[in-house]
Design an enzyme around this catalytic site. Sequence first.
Site, PDB file in Angstrom:
ATOM      1  N   PHE A 254      36.185  45.862  46.842  1.00 20.42           N
ATOM      2  CA  PHE A 254      37.587  45.483  46.718  1.00 20.42           C
ATOM      3  C   PHE A 254      37.857  45.061  45.269  1.00 20.42           C
ATOM      4  O   PHE A 254      36.944  44.867  44.488  1.00 20.42           O
ATOM      5  CB  PHE A 254      37.916  44.314  47.663  1.00 20.42           C
ATOM      6  N   HIS A 255      39.116  44.951  44.927  1.00 19.49           N
ATOM      7  CA  HIS A 255      39.518  44.311  43.674  1.00 19.49           C
ATOM      8  C   HIS A 255      38.995  45.020  42.428  1.00 19.49           C
ATOM      9  O   HIS A 255      38.335  44.408  41.588  1.00 19.49           O
ATOM     10  CB  HIS A 255      39.046  42.847  43.649  1.00 19.49           C
TER      11      HIS A 255
END
Length: 611
Positions: free
Chosen positions: A546-547
Amino acid sequence: MTAEGLVAALLADTGDEDWPARVPNRLDSVLAALPRPARAGVHTAVAALETYAVLRTGRRLATLDPDARESLLGSLAARPRLVPLLDLLKVPVMLAACTERMPTAPLAVTAPEDPPLDCTPAQEWPTRSTADVVVVGSGAGGAVAARTFARAGLSVVVLEEGAHHSTASFGRRAPLDRFTELYRDGGATVAVGNPPLLLPVGRAVGGTTVVNSGTCYRTPEHVLGRWSSAYGFRLAESFGPRLDEIERTLRVATQPLDVLGNNGLLALAGAERLGWRAGPLRRNAPGCKGSCQCVVGCPTGAKQSVQLSVLPDACAAGARIVTGARVRRILLDHDGPGAPRAAGVQARRPDGSELEILGPLVVTAAGALQTPPLLRRSGLGGHPRLGRNLSVHPATSVAGRFAEPVTAWKGVLQSAGVEELHDRGVLIEATASPPGMGSFVLPGLGRELRSELEDADHLATLGAMIADRPSGRVQGRDRTLVRYDLDPRDGDRLMTAVRAMGRLLLAAGAEEILTGLPFAPRARSLDELDELLTRTTARNLHLSAFHPTGTAAAGADPRRAPADPEGRLRGAHGVLVADGSVLPSCPQVNPQLSIMAAALAISETWMEREG
């Protein structure tokens, strides 16, 4: 694709219940939303399984009786090299199966009316128009940049490839249907490498803020210090008051215990018994009802995604949003002396026709995976570090089985944070999944998998993400290719995280740990878990990421940083980078506040210098 036999085999369907018969159609809709390579991979795997069935039994899967299908799956599971094939097939089938088995009940609340946005579909926008500022992307960074410039009196147009979705529309559809629509590639964006990582990113007005967990960590002070001293990103020194402003805008507060849900409460109980640092997370969701649907669009309007908070302010100040517009390139003026100057953007409508918006300042806020290809398409991809330096917070999850029902999907989706190992780069968060979407950790095939599915309400789930070294890169111009090879040291951190999550769940009273390891899926004690972990590596875990950040990083060294210390793209005038790609290194926490503070600092600094 004919999926009846596959579904019947994996779910041990005996015809006694109605819902398995609906799964093949649901599976077809899931696969239709995936990119072509992913669909082809699943179709190839299904064809291989059908061929194996014919060679072994002389019959197709759908024509076999339940015992014969179970025997066939057992013979496949006994072949270690086929385990990845079975996992590939199991994930979309379980998504479809859980949705049909557990339909989402209507919420007992009426969705509020969303704040007004000035949104115009690309097909209704003029072929040529002008603006003082063109912002590419309407997510965390783009929304803040648009608001900053609009409030300063500049004319602003925001271009968004995705559609605008209202809060009311979220409540009318199943979580899985929203998932495939709100995410790029139907949620199946993959970073290829060793091992491959699923890397979901949003595509809608509001960007990934529409589909994130709502968790709002401030950038840690040691990270800000490193960005300033090691990278020369001096704007990090002024993040403090800007983070304060962003928190006020998003109405960030600690999540109350009464809506946390059993999943979060069990995590806190385990941490308390171990003496570990933990607490309810700070989130941008005042009045949260605990619907556990944050990652597929909040159906109550509690989560203050930027389309409900920042973009309405921008539009009130005069900004306009064009939806369904894929920006092909930044237009450049090469006639003046020195580096080329931004002259606007060229975008493509869904029907293939094009539009141009002319303007002297372009803000790239398309996200860390899309900004590098956009710059390459624009003739601005010459910096050797553009697209490199990618961090993605590699993540894994563990489940604990409890004697009493947990019903993890009732309560806050990401509810509690355990920070005991954060100084070692491991952040644990109690993270459930929306109703019908939480079966990735379930082991087994056939009857074993069916039994696990029917007992899923007794599971509590934890997730851990790693503050990783920048081991990835974003390649491509017209199509984005993400490459990420897990650093061995980050692999060790993931194994540390699995052990810590298992220990935490056992301390909370779990009778069994589900590891997500295909060859060693269960442990009933910490000693047993330790023994299992000595026989495997992080590459055998079910990993996601993620991210994404860092692919057009800002910094003082022109050899290392595609953007200068104030977020201005090197090699061009009038191009700002204001999304996750500008962050110099992994922020080590959920990055929404960090991205928004960076965008605010970059926009305000440009106004001070140029405005």
